[in-house]
Design an enzyme around this catalytic site. Structure first.
Site, PDB file in Angstrom:
ATOM      1  N   ASP A 203       0.856  -1.180   0.000  1.00  0.00           N
ATOM      2  CA  ASP A 203       0.000   0.000   0.000  1.00  0.00           C
ATOM      3  C   ASP A 203       0.896   1.235   0.000  1.00  0.00           C
ATOM      4  OD1 ASP A 203      -1.678   2.127   0.649  1.00  0.00           O
ATOM      5  OD2 ASP A 203      -2.826   0.996   2.135  1.00  0.00           O
ATOM      6  N   HIS A 204       0.866   1.989  -1.094  1.00  0.00           N
ATOM      7  CA  HIS A 204       1.788   3.117  -1.247  1.00  0.00           C
ATOM      8  C   HIS A 204       1.474   4.263  -0.283  1.00  0.00           C
ATOM      9  CE1 HIS A 204       5.184   4.732  -3.215  1.00  0.00           C
ATOM     10  NE2 HIS A 204       4.933   4.261  -4.425  1.00  0.00           N
ATOM     11  N   ARG A 205       0.317   4.249   0.340  1.00  0.00           N
ATOM     12  CA  ARG A 205       0.038   5.253   1.359  1.00  0.00           C
ATOM     13  C   ARG A 205       0.925   5.044   2.577  1.00  0.00           C
ATOM     14  NH1 ARG A 205      -6.055   4.204   2.689  1.00  0.00           N
ATOM     15  NH2 ARG A 205      -5.177   2.089   2.616  1.00  0.00           N
TER      16      ARG A 205
END
Length: 230
Positions: A203-205
């Protein structure tokens, strides 16, 4: 009106829940993917040596080695051992690795709890027990809800590589295929080695590429020199 030759599919409650969660994950979490190839010769040799003195259900599996390596690598990269609580990201002290298990109604990933504090033999035994209880519908509540990271291993099938969808509320999942003999270059010479491709979906967040690459490099090193895992 139904069309000729087509039968509507009625989802079971589990299939419907999986559908909702996967749509939620893919629409809310910006996925990215990083892969590495891991030489498994040393792990296979070490596993064969251990199993030479074991029989039946007492035998250690390659999956247990991967879980053991993951536990150590996650301890070194705590940002990947995290879950979302609403809009808040929380790092979790306990390393609880979800194990994707196929069942008739779909797929679930119950947690092997507190992996960081378990040796290889314990992990292997508890993996067998977890799979058995999953198929008997005898999982404990914490095993349903407390996973902090997931392993999806299709090594039992003729699958060399795939990408998995992150399981909410986690931030990463590792997908591994079948270990197979491949032609690789060692010291300028083409040789056959047992290789496994591992792909991390993240998850790039929550995490960035450099951290994921470092994590995969650490896992690769641990599995290629597995003395610290046994």
């Amino acid at each position: 009106m139904e069309k000729p030759g087509r039968t509507p599919v009625t989802f079971t409650p589990m299939r419907a829940a999986i559908s909702r969660r996967m749509v939620e994950s893919k629409t809310k979490a910006p996925h990215f993917y990083v892969s590495t190839d891991i030489e498994m010769e040393a792990v296979i040799a070490a596993n064969n040596a251990i199993n030479a003195e074991r029989v039946g259900d007492d035998r250690v599996t390659i999956t247990a080695w991967i879980v053991r390596g993951l536990a150590q690598s996650l301890a070194a990269a705590p940002a990947l051992n995290a879950v979302w609580s609403g809009e808040t990201l929380e790092r979790v002290d306990a390393i609880n690795i979800g194990i994707a298990i196929a069942i008739p109604d779909g797929l679930i990933a119950p947690a092997l709890l507190d992996c960081a504090n378990k040796d290889l033999a314990t992990i292997s035994a508890e993996l067998r027990d977890l799979v058995a209880r999953t198929k008997e519908n005898k999982l404990r509540p914490a095993e349903f809800s407390d996973a902090t990271f997931t392993l999806s291993n299709l090594g039992a099938f003729p699958v060399t590589q795939f990408t998995a969808i992150v399981t909410p509320p986690q931030v990463a999942i590792l997908a591994t295929g079948k270990s197979e003999a491949r032609a690789v270059v060692r010291n300028g010479t083409v040789v056959a080695r047992q290789m496994l491709t591992a792909t991390l979906s993240a998850d790039h967040r929550a995490v960035d590429g450099a951290l994921v690459a470092t994590f995969l490099g650490d896992l690769k090193s641990r599995l290629e020199s597995p003395e610290g895992l046994a």
